[in-house]
Design an enzyme around this catalytic site. Sequence first.
Site, PDB file in Angstrom:
ATOM      1  N   LYS A  20      -9.128   4.442   6.733  1.00 27.11           N
ATOM      2  CA  LYS A  20      -8.091   3.959   5.814  1.00 27.11           C
ATOM      3  C   LYS A  20      -6.738   4.224   6.467  1.00 27.11           C
ATOM      4  O   LYS A  20      -6.256   5.352   6.496  1.00 27.11           O
ATOM      5  CB  LYS A  20      -8.169   4.656   4.458  1.00 27.11           C
ATOM      6  CG  LYS A  20      -7.237   4.050   3.431  1.00 27.11           C
ATOM      7  CD  LYS A  20      -7.357   4.737   2.085  1.00 27.11           C
ATOM      8  CE  LYS A  20      -6.560   3.981   1.033  1.00 27.11           C
ATOM      9  NZ  LYS A  20      -5.151   3.747   1.404  1.00 27.11           N
TER      10      LYS A  20
ATOM     11  N   ARG B 227       0.437  -6.964  -0.660  1.00 35.90           N
ATOM     12  CA  ARG B 227      -0.734  -7.001  -1.546  1.00 35.90           C
ATOM     13  C   ARG B 227      -0.385  -7.511  -2.935  1.00 35.90           C
ATOM     14  O   ARG B 227      -1.271  -7.931  -3.683  1.00 35.90           O
ATOM     15  CB  ARG B 227      -1.383  -5.625  -1.651  1.00 35.90           C
ATOM     16  CG  ARG B 227      -0.513  -4.552  -2.222  1.00 35.90           C
ATOM     17  CD  ARG B 227      -1.274  -3.258  -2.422  1.00 35.90           C
ATOM     18  NE  ARG B 227      -2.005  -3.293  -3.667  1.00 35.90           N
ATOM     19  CZ  ARG B 227      -2.770  -2.297  -4.102  1.00 35.90           C
ATOM     20  NH1 ARG B 227      -2.914  -1.198  -3.364  1.00 35.90           N
ATOM     21  NH2 ARG B 227      -3.405  -2.365  -5.236  1.00 35.90           N
TER      22      ARG B 227
ATOM     23  N   GLU C   4     -14.906   2.289   7.300  1.00 36.76           N
ATOM     24  CA  GLU C   4     -13.743   2.047   8.161  1.00 36.76           C
ATOM     25  C   GLU C   4     -12.718   3.134   7.877  1.00 36.76           C
ATOM     26  O   GLU C   4     -12.725   3.757   6.815  1.00 36.76           O
ATOM     27  CB  GLU C   4     -13.102   0.682   7.856  1.00 36.76           C
ATOM     28  CG  GLU C   4     -13.972  -0.520   8.083  1.00 36.76           C
ATOM     29  CD  GLU C   4     -13.256  -1.788   7.622  1.00 36.76           C
ATOM     30  OE1 GLU C   4     -12.140  -2.049   8.093  1.00 36.76           O
ATOM     31  OE2 GLU C   4     -13.832  -2.507   6.779  1.00 36.76           O
TER      32      GLU C   4
ATOM     33  N   GLU D 262      -4.005  -4.524   7.539  1.00 23.46           N
ATOM     34  CA  GLU D 262      -3.039  -3.452   7.294  1.00 23.46           C
ATOM     35  C   GLU D 262      -1.879  -3.608   8.262  1.00 23.46           C
ATOM     36  O   GLU D 262      -2.075  -3.704   9.480  1.00 23.46           O
ATOM     37  CB  GLU D 262      -3.700  -2.088   7.507  1.00 23.46           C
ATOM     38  CG  GLU D 262      -2.890  -0.914   7.011  1.00 23.46           C
ATOM     39  CD  GLU D 262      -3.092  -0.641   5.532  1.00 23.46           C
ATOM     40  OE1 GLU D 262      -2.460   0.297   5.023  1.00 23.46           O
ATOM     41  OE2 GLU D 262      -3.895  -1.345   4.890  1.00 23.46           O
TER      42      GLU D 262
ATOM     43  N   ARG E 128      -0.953  -2.954   2.901  1.00 18.16           N
ATOM     44  CA  ARG E 128      -1.926  -4.037   2.895  1.00 18.16           C
ATOM     45  C   ARG E 128      -1.197  -5.376   2.938  1.00 18.16           C
ATOM     46  O   ARG E 128      -0.222  -5.592   2.194  1.00 18.16           O
ATOM     47  CB  ARG E 128      -2.759  -3.927   1.617  1.00 18.16           C
ATOM     48  CG  ARG E 128      -3.911  -4.923   1.513  1.00 18.16           C
ATOM     49  CD  ARG E 128      -5.171  -4.390   2.110  1.00 18.16           C
ATOM     50  NE  ARG E 128      -6.274  -5.274   1.769  1.00 18.16           N
ATOM     51  CZ  ARG E 128      -6.998  -5.167   0.655  1.00 18.16           C
ATOM     52  NH1 ARG E 128      -6.715  -4.227  -0.232  1.00 18.16           N
ATOM     53  NH2 ARG E 128      -8.002  -5.997   0.429  1.00 18.16           N
TER      54      ARG E 128
END
Length: 527
Positions: free
Chosen positions: A226, A246, A224, A271, A231
């Site tokens: 980035k 995160r 995938e 994200e 996050r």
Amino acid sequence: MTPFAQLLDRLIYTPSRNTKLALIVDYFRHAPDPDRGWALAALTGALSFPGVKAGAIRELAMRRVDPVLFGWSYDYVGDLAETTALIWPERRSNRAWPTLSEVVERLRTTARSDAPDVIEEWLDPLDATGRWALLKLITGGLRVGVSARLAKVALAEYGGVDPTEIEEVWHGLEPPYGELFAWLDRRTPRPDLEDKPVFRPPMLAHPLEDDEVEGLDFSAFLAEWKWDGIRVQIVARGGEKRLYSRTGDDIGAAFPDVLDHVTFEAVLDGELLVVAGGEVRPFNELQQRLNRKTVTGAMLRKYPAFVRLYDILFEGAEDLRDLPLVERRARLEAFHARTAPQRMDLSAIVEFAGRDELEALRAGARDTATEGLMLKRRDAPYVAGRPKGLWYKWKRGPLTVDAVLMYAQRGHGKRSSFYSDYTFGAWREHPETGAPELVPVGKAYFGFTDDELKLLDKWVRDHTVNRFGPVREVTHGLVFEVAFDSIHRSPRHKSGVAMRFPRISRIRWDKPAAEADRLETLEKLIG
């Protein structure tokens, strides 16, 4: 306060991780409730006193000490709590040391205007170590070499449970954690948080190093992009919904435009981005909305938030984390198709025929406004922490420029005696005179060794031309090679640009400052 002060004093002088763990576990065993709970909150950054500002501590110190002497001392020490603790004139007092619980509970109920008088009462009976511990507790930022993660590991060791179990319940509990310690002491069952929107520990990736690429079986992985955001975890349980970073911080108040569209029950990993006109915007636009308690309507319109989904951890009450990635991905796709949530889409799977094609895609990642690639094993469960061999981040190479040191500031903790935070600039023509001038383009405090830090600190002291409190302005004579991930327009900075993750790649002792890069060079890298 005595046991807590002794704990902090021992932690700051103990470099060994295992010894730090042993010290914290021993404290948990012997400290009473709720003192140990408040200590845990302080170590994990979950304790704050917004009614007491740093300025109040400074003013309090200058009640007892000549302001000029205090200013010189603070400039030398570089830490407000440590300076005040060391310079505070001791007076005899029959008062006993306050307990940790007394400090916390009283400050929580004391008016801001009365707080300095209360703190002054506590400082007099304490010794230097006690004063330092008290002021560190009040001002926050203990900086004793203990991360929140390490404190939680110590807590797990104390209770004889897996650290993941601590993470699973952590965000559903509040200081002073009486329910948590009751469970770890085997006095009550594990806290039941199944119907609460609690944060789940995220799965993290290892950087894919160059020497690992050759031996990696790329066919075992999904790829995938980035994305360059932050996050997040969307949690909707029991009729409540949360948006967590995160690290487990609840950031939902700053992003109501995301939470308004959470009409399902699930735990999703993704994200957080700003997306406008169908395009992912630079990270600095997302930054405009981070760390805010509220956002204006104008900000919501200008910087619309969006979540690109990576994974699904729970669907309803069903825990999907033990499923292989490919099965969770299929569940995520079906979930997204069925619920069709606004302000959310799926992170696309990057198709590739082999390693060479994937390397070419990574090399061109800058053209796709991404940081590189994520590689995730097809058969990997969702495991909290950073397990080896399951997820990799394969980031594009950094950009570099040569910049000139302009200002230096003392660091914190072990670096409080060193000038270790560096602001650097690039050349441009002065808009009125046309003469060359430096404008700040970034700030960095890592990327150099301890030996290099000593050399840099001496250079700063020898080349200081002006002082602004703890900051020194230096002659324009030292060049840094600065590495960074990307650069964006920024109206908040005089230069008009802002770097993403700047770090010092090399100290160019050999390079004349006049040969450092110009602002136009950095502007060409914007993207």
